[in-house]
Design an enzyme around this catalytic site. Structure first.
Site, PDB file in Angstrom:
ATOM      1  N   GLN A   1      -7.080   1.221  -5.083  1.00 57.70           N
ATOM      2  CA  GLN A   1      -8.202   0.286  -4.584  1.00 57.70           C
ATOM      3  C   GLN A   1      -7.406  -0.594  -3.757  1.00 57.70           C
ATOM      4  OE1 GLN A   1      -8.682   0.898  -7.531  1.00 57.70           O
ATOM      5  NE2 GLN A   1      -8.963  -0.802  -8.742  1.00 57.70           N
TER       6      GLN A   1
ATOM      7  N   ASN B   1       1.415   3.337 -11.223  1.00 54.68           N
ATOM      8  CA  ASN B   1       1.018   4.607 -11.900  1.00 54.68           C
ATOM      9  C   ASN B   1       0.665   5.764 -10.722  1.00 54.68           C
ATOM     10  OD1 ASN B   1      -1.312   4.221 -10.833  1.00 54.68           O
ATOM     11  ND2 ASN B   1      -2.252   3.271 -12.965  1.00 54.68           N
TER      12      ASN B   1
ATOM     13  N   GLN C   1      18.352   2.749 -20.758  1.00 56.89           N
ATOM     14  CA  GLN C   1      17.717   3.462 -19.756  1.00 56.89           C
ATOM     15  C   GLN C   1      16.715   4.419 -20.525  1.00 56.89           C
ATOM     16  OE1 GLN C   1      18.428   2.950 -16.717  1.00 56.89           O
ATOM     17  NE2 GLN C   1      17.045   4.063 -16.045  1.00 56.89           N
TER      18      GLN C   1
ATOM     19  N   HIS D   1      12.882   3.042 -20.974  1.00 60.62           N
ATOM     20  CA  HIS D   1      11.911   2.767 -19.949  1.00 60.62           C
ATOM     21  C   HIS D   1      10.588   3.728 -20.193  1.00 60.62           C
ATOM     22  CE1 HIS D   1      13.370   0.075 -16.961  1.00 60.62           C
ATOM     23  NE2 HIS D   1      14.590   0.563 -16.982  1.00 60.62           N
TER      24      HIS D   1
ATOM     25  N   GLU E   1      20.571   8.308 -10.249  1.00 59.91           N
ATOM     26  CA  GLU E   1      20.069   6.691  -9.929  1.00 59.91           C
ATOM     27  C   GLU E   1      21.096   5.722 -10.361  1.00 59.91           C
ATOM     28  OE1 GLU E   1      16.447   5.607 -12.135  1.00 59.91           O
ATOM     29  OE2 GLU E   1      16.001   4.077 -10.802  1.00 59.91           O
ATOM     30  N   HIS E   2      21.595   5.885 -11.465  1.00 56.91           N
ATOM     31  CA  HIS E   2      22.480   4.729 -12.045  1.00 56.91           C
ATOM     32  C   HIS E   2      23.865   5.653 -12.381  1.00 56.91           C
ATOM     33  CE1 HIS E   2      18.619   2.905 -12.864  1.00 56.91           C
ATOM     34  NE2 HIS E   2      18.898   1.914 -12.283  1.00 56.91           N
TER      35      HIS E   2
ATOM     36  N   ASP F   1      20.125  -4.200 -12.925  1.00 51.22           N
ATOM     37  CA  ASP F   1      18.414  -4.198 -12.852  1.00 51.22           C
ATOM     38  C   ASP F   1      18.153  -5.790 -12.599  1.00 51.22           C
ATOM     39  OD1 ASP F   1      18.143  -1.647 -13.606  1.00 51.22           O
ATOM     40  OD2 ASP F   1      17.763  -2.152 -15.510  1.00 51.22           O
TER      41      ASP F   1
ATOM     42  N   HIS G   1       8.605  15.660  34.874  1.00 49.73           N
ATOM     43  CA  HIS G   1       9.431  14.627  34.571  1.00 49.73           C
ATOM     44  C   HIS G   1      10.544  14.414  35.727  1.00 49.73           C
ATOM     45  CE1 HIS G   1       7.992  15.091  30.299  1.00 49.73           C
ATOM     46  NE2 HIS G   1       9.059  14.282  29.953  1.00 49.73           N
TER      47      HIS G   1
END
Lengths: 429, 429
Positions: free
Chosen positions: B190, B213, B258, B261, B326-327, B360, B419
């Protein structure tokens, strides 16, 4: 053929809603059949690719990959004027896009810390070029030139075969002049799948760009994430902002150059001059008679064209910003004065001698532009679309020690104690 | 807790497949309930927004928009060390991202032609900040600072209220220091809908960024095109490339930073040293005991962690490129020598004193990075994500006359006679 509307606040809003309603929902059937094609090509490679090509294109082309000599032959047999026109366009497009190139940077600090950002071209890019009447050489130029400038190592083109199983020579010439590396005679969702997953014959790419029908667009959407894709373009649009100084014959011609694309195209004149509005309608009626795509033009002007007459220039400008058109022509006295006030448009054409087709083919800026009001947040296709960035961080023992307390505090604040530990462990002894 | 695998070609490929399988499909139920929420907020505005907030957050917060004085109070009551740590981080992040800023350019030619590209910040951007334990101040910094530098006029933040109906003060402090303009106590699909469509209370934005999420991510995906969005991030990843010079305790600590997480996070060591592999496993077992998120770490290391031992450095580098993590930490002797060979990684951490949490929180480069192997074609979040470009074309009567034949030829080649007509009509008399 086109309606003249007095801008009153309500009419414009209703019209904007009408335009938005053009963005057609993809039917479930299309999504399902495309999903099946993607899955088959991913699992079976060439076997599925050839089966679908035979099924949808009627028969298999002479070859899946166009041999280099066929491309060279197409180039040597091409009409000289055509080659020169393409070369002139490529020069202008290259000149403009070269200015977009970003450089890697490095930021070495006194304490030994080094930070950097590396910019590189993607390794391999796929360009989809539609077949039939929508096989546009200009589309090859507008996608391949920025990719080349970005430093893309290999450009792979896919395009459906002509009905006799050969390649469209005009497209081959454009591809050869832009430095396209490989050309495959493949079309539809199966071609997109082959580029995304790779098969025995077709190499896997990092990004797929270029226009296509609903099957191609749906395949690109579904594969986003497996590869990168460009924007999915909606129906084409032009908005002309004009005052009494604009010649009605030019305005009419430019509206129609957009309207001829397809029956969903939208062409809008926003003017402060009622006289211009009326004359433009007359000019549309006069000029359209001579044009080969008369039926399409009349239909799209009737369904999605409009002439808005505004009392105030300020309101006309506001309206242009609200429409956020793909193409915006400014045929006002002193057009330059409007640049700072025009917030949302893919490409802005200034003055009486910058008709939209100049940008489609020749001037240099890209003709792949955000549609359906998305110029509010999207940008024209550029060199940036074909690069990737990586960040680099080097710290010394002393520099990290200095940052120790701040990092540990922030990590603990977020409850991430293993993050804190990775700093602490280095200074424990 | 983590498996040591001798790299043999097959094991790595299987492991990569396992990692890819983490990208969870969104269930039809989620998509349907999110679609309903989006539709309701679009049609009913605040009424639906408040109803959903009450339903999902248990009760309505004291206020939907956090008053400016509450934000100021949070800042003045904040712990000094926390404020200073944030200010130091903001300085580094600003310093790095300032170097990414692109400039508008203009290219005026001798014949009076003017081409240009204008770069501007988006007008209004929305930042989603999750609630609960995932309410990360660092995430506010990494999204708001580049937006500010890009020239975004207004930054709007949404974040779910705490269970007592108030705002998380740590988040408010970060927002205040980054120059966030307005904060709304809203969460879930929302909140995303309110930002995309606008309601009586919440202003409509041009782009929505920030983690969330599955409901938030699905809402963003569905609204892409109505607004722009950032990447949808997958589970987090680290790959450490290390030789015998790397301290096992550092390697273990960084893998765990890592792994903590979430249970889908992946931590991989690729090493040429069997000794380091074994010592790292011992260190993992030793260090994990002290960490608050021990259960998560053990589970993600077990399910998605791996230690690959490679005979050749070249193969280890190749593997890192194929994972496209990613890293990427490079704890090799002379780490700088590897920069040119590492093709695919969001952020590269060089040497023994550049642990991933440094990036980070603190060093300056962005921590919003491409996941799940998409570093092959995606880039870290940057100032470029918050700008839009427009092209400008001005031609003179003579310059267009010179281009006349080329444009008409190319337009006719594509069968687009309207054109061609837009050029011809200007030189008919």
């Amino acid at each position: 053929m086109i309606e003249i509307i007095k801008a009153d606040g309500t009419a414009e809003q209703n019209y904007m809603k009408l335009l938005k309603s053009r963005s057609t929902q993809v039917s479930k059937t299309v999504t399902e059949s495309v999903s099946k094609i993607l899955e088959d090509v991913r699992e079976q490679g060439d076997r599925a690719l050839l089966a679908y090509t035979e099924k949808f294109d009627g028969k298999l082309p002479k070859f899946i990959e166009v041999p280099r000599e066929e491309i060279n032959d197409a180039l040597s047999e091409a009409d000289e004027d055509y080659v020169n026109a393409l070369l002139n366009a490529i020069e202008n497009i290259s000149d403009f896009h070269n200015r977009q190139k970003q450089q890697s940077f490095i930021n070495p600090k006194q304490n030994g810390v080094i930070l950097g950002q590396r910019i590189r071209g993607l390794k391999r890019v796929g360009i989809y070029v539609p077949g039939g009447t929508a096989a546009y050489p200009s589309s090859v130029l507008m996608n391949a030139v920025p990719a080349k400038i970005a430093g893309v190592e290999e450009i792979v083109m896919v395009t459906p075969p002509l009905s006799d199983g050969t390649a469209n020579p005009d497209i081959l010439v454009a591809a050869a002049l832009c430095g396209v590396d490989r050309v495959f005679l493949l079309g539809g969702a199966q071609a997109v799948a082959a580029l995304a997953y790779g098969t025995e014959s077709v190499p896997k790419v990092d990004k797929i760009v270029g226009p296509g029908n609903i099957y191609v667009a749906t395949a690109k959407k579904l594969l986003y994430g497996t590869v990168d894709i460009d924007m999915i373009a909606g129906p084409s649009e032009i908005l002309i902002l004009a005052d009494e100084t604009a010649p009605a014959s030019y305005v009419a011609a430019d509206l129609m150059s957009q309207a001829e694309h397809d029956v969903l195209a939208s062409a809008i004149l926003v003017t402060t001059s009622e006289k211009l509005a009326k004359e433009t309608v007359k000019e549309l009626e006069r000029q359209v008679k001579e044009l080969s795509r008369k039926e399409i033009i009349e239909r799209s002007l009737r369904d999605f064209g409009a002439v808005f007459v505004c009392e105030q220039v300020d309101y006309a400008v506001e309206l242009a910003n609200e429409f956020a058109p793909e193409h915006l022509e400014v045929m006002m006295q002193n057009p330059m004065e409007y640049i700072g006030r025009l917030d949302n448009a893919g490409s802005v054409f200034l003055g009486n001698y910058a008709p939209e087709p100049l940008g489609d083919y020749f001037a240099g800026p890209n003709h792949v532009l955000p549609t359906s009001g998305t110029a509010r947040f999207f940008s024209p296709l550029s060199v940036d679309a074909f690069i990737k960035k990586s960040s680099y961080i080097y710290y010394t023992e002393d520099a990290l020690r200095e940052a120790h307390d701040d990092i540990v505090l922030l990590a603990n604040k977020e409850g991430l104690t293993a993050h804190a530990n990775s700093i602490i462990v280095r200074y424990q002894d």
